[in-house]
Design a protein around this motif. Structure first.
Motif, PDB file in Angstrom:
ATOM      1  N   TRP A  95     -50.639  30.024  92.214  1.00  0.00           N
ATOM      2  CA  TRP A  95     -49.670  30.686  92.913  1.00  0.00           C
ATOM      3  C   TRP A  95     -48.329  30.289  92.315  1.00  0.00           C
ATOM      4  CZ3 TRP A  95     -45.905  27.279  94.959  1.00  0.00           C
ATOM      5  CH2 TRP A  95     -46.690  26.036  95.476  1.00  0.00           C
ATOM      6  N   THR A  96     -48.245  28.945  91.337  1.00  0.00           N
ATOM      7  CA  THR A  96     -47.103  28.433  90.993  1.00  0.00           C
ATOM      8  C   THR A  96     -46.704  29.124  89.700  1.00  0.00           C
ATOM      9  OG1 THR A  96     -48.219  26.737  89.445  1.00  0.00           O
ATOM     10  CG2 THR A  96     -47.551  26.136  91.908  1.00  0.00           C
ATOM     11  N   ALA A  97     -47.607  29.679  88.758  1.00  0.00           N
ATOM     12  CA  ALA A  97     -47.469  30.411  87.796  1.00  0.00           C
ATOM     13  C   ALA A  97     -46.816  31.909  88.261  1.00  0.00           C
ATOM     14  CB  ALA A  97     -48.772  30.731  86.914  1.00  0.00           C
ATOM     15  N   ASN A  98     -47.426  32.257  89.384  1.00  0.00           N
ATOM     16  CA  ASN A  98     -46.916  33.592  89.895  1.00  0.00           C
ATOM     17  C   ASN A  98     -45.566  33.605  90.103  1.00  0.00           C
ATOM     18  OD1 ASN A  98     -49.570  34.587  89.748  1.00  0.00           O
ATOM     19  ND2 ASN A  98     -49.986  34.500  91.844  1.00  0.00           N
ATOM     20  N   LEU A  99     -44.783  32.276  90.870  1.00  0.00           N
ATOM     21  CA  LEU A  99     -43.577  32.193  91.229  1.00  0.00           C
ATOM     22  C   LEU A  99     -42.821  32.048  90.087  1.00  0.00           C
ATOM     23  CD1 LEU A  99     -43.822  30.146  94.506  1.00  0.00           C
ATOM     24  CD2 LEU A  99     -43.259  32.661  94.146  1.00  0.00           C
ATOM     25  N   LEU A 100     -43.375  31.408  88.861  1.00  0.00           N
ATOM     26  CA  LEU A 100     -42.389  31.173  87.850  1.00  0.00           C
ATOM     27  C   LEU A 100     -42.264  32.604  87.116  1.00  0.00           C
ATOM     28  CD1 LEU A 100     -44.122  28.073  86.354  1.00  0.00           C
ATOM     29  CD2 LEU A 100     -41.915  28.117  87.082  1.00  0.00           C
ATOM     30  N   ARG A 101     -43.190  33.247  87.117  1.00  0.00           N
ATOM     31  CA  ARG A 101     -42.995  34.812  86.489  1.00  0.00           C
ATOM     32  C   ARG A 101     -42.397  35.623  87.516  1.00  0.00           C
ATOM     33  NH1 ARG A 101     -46.790  37.377  82.706  1.00  0.00           N
ATOM     34  NH2 ARG A 101     -45.619  39.286  82.063  1.00  0.00           N
ATOM     35  N   HIS A 102     -42.638  35.583  88.821  1.00  0.00           N
ATOM     36  CA  HIS A 102     -41.792  36.626  89.630  1.00  0.00           C
ATOM     37  C   HIS A 102     -41.348  35.815  90.850  1.00  0.00           C
ATOM     38  CE1 HIS A 102     -44.023  40.072  87.702  1.00  0.00           C
ATOM     39  NE2 HIS A 102     -44.913  39.150  87.620  1.00  0.00           N
ATOM     40  N   PRO A 103     -40.108  35.294  90.726  1.00  0.00           N
ATOM     41  CA  PRO A 103     -39.503  34.228  92.166  1.00  0.00           C
ATOM     42  C   PRO A 103     -39.330  35.159  93.142  1.00  0.00           C
ATOM     43  CG  PRO A 103     -38.044  34.780  90.091  1.00  0.00           C
ATOM     44  CD  PRO A 103     -39.302  35.146  89.662  1.00  0.00           C
ATOM     45  N   GLU A 104     -39.325  36.463  93.126  1.00  0.00           N
ATOM     46  CA  GLU A 104     -39.071  37.155  94.380  1.00  0.00           C
ATOM     47  C   GLU A 104     -40.451  37.258  95.055  1.00  0.00           C
ATOM     48  OE1 GLU A 104     -36.343  40.301  94.364  1.00  0.00           O
ATOM     49  OE2 GLU A 104     -34.874  39.057  93.696  1.00  0.00           O
ATOM     50  N   ALA A 105     -40.552  36.912  96.372  1.00  0.00           N
ATOM     51  CA  ALA A 105     -41.933  36.773  97.202  1.00  0.00           C
ATOM     52  C   ALA A 105     -41.358  37.114  98.558  1.00  0.00           C
ATOM     53  CB  ALA A 105     -42.670  35.538  96.758  1.00  0.00           C
ATOM     54  N   ASP A 106     -42.523  36.684  99.471  1.00  0.00           N
ATOM     55  CA  ASP A 106     -42.377  37.017 100.700  1.00  0.00           C
ATOM     56  C   ASP A 106     -43.290  35.807 101.428  1.00  0.00           C
ATOM     57  OD1 ASP A 106     -40.993  39.633 101.437  1.00  0.00           O
ATOM     58  OD2 ASP A 106     -42.325  40.111  99.904  1.00  0.00           O
ATOM     59  N   VAL A 107     -42.841  35.293 102.534  1.00  0.00           N
ATOM     60  CA  VAL A 107     -43.572  34.400 103.231  1.00  0.00           C
ATOM     61  C   VAL A 107     -43.752  34.835 104.533  1.00  0.00           C
ATOM     62  CG1 VAL A 107     -42.997  32.125 101.684  1.00  0.00           C
ATOM     63  CG2 VAL A 107     -41.726  32.647 103.983  1.00  0.00           C
ATOM     64  N   SER A 108     -44.976  34.552 105.395  1.00  0.00           N
ATOM     65  CA  SER A 108     -45.089  34.728 106.744  1.00  0.00           C
ATOM     66  C   SER A 108     -45.162  33.378 107.149  1.00  0.00           C
ATOM     67  CB  SER A 108     -46.283  35.386 106.866  1.00  0.00           C
ATOM     68  OG  SER A 108     -46.734  35.556 108.308  1.00  0.00           O
TER      69      SER A 108
END
Length: 159
Positions: A95-108
């Protein structure tokens, strides 16, 4: 004192062990995903001990949405700090690589979906957050002591 508060020191001790690091990544996220889904996004089992969110981020390689239940440290002002400890295992969690590549996300968070932007913390900002995290959940120190890599910290800011 509640049962959860009484169990906290025991859970912290157990979660610092290598055995926990081997078993927990295969058990806790699965349980959290099931309970989160069944409760309509309102409950994470692991959040009974440590606050948690379900992060939905775009996969760094796949480009597909990836849902990951994670412990978090809520901060004043509505931000969250996520810790890429991976239970003290040698590799960074995906998940850290995902955020590095795509910093816009959602949290519940407690049944609410919140769009966020993730920022990798470095330098003084990382050092300050790390100090606060160790007060918040001391087992992170045991995780860091077992590995060579620097544990990634992300601040999630609502957008």
């Amino acid at each position: 004192m509640t049962v959860i508060e009484r169990l906290r020191p025991f859970v912290q001790k157990v979660s610092s062990t290598r055995g926990f690091a081997k078993v927990a990544p295969h058990v806790i996220p699965v349980m959290d995903k099931v309970v989160h889904r069944l409760s309509g996004g309102k409950v994470l089992l692991s959040a009974q001990m440590l606050p948690g969110v379900v992060l939905t981020a775009v996969g760094a390689k796949s480009g597909l949405p990836r849902r990951t239940p994670l412990a978090c440290m809520p901060e004043d002002g509505g931000t969250f700090v996520l810790v890429g400890s991976n239970f003290g295992r040698t590799d960074h969690p995906a998940w850290t690589a995902n955020l590095l590549r795509h910093p816009e996300a959602d949290v519940s968070w407690k049944g609410r979906d919140i769009p966020v932007t993730a920022e990798l913390l470095v330098g003084d900002a990382r050092a300050a957050a790390w100090e606060e995290l160790l007060r918040f959940w001391p087992p992170y120190a045991a995780y860091a002591a077992r590995i060579e890599r620097e544990i990634r910290l992300f601040r999630l800011t609502p957008r």
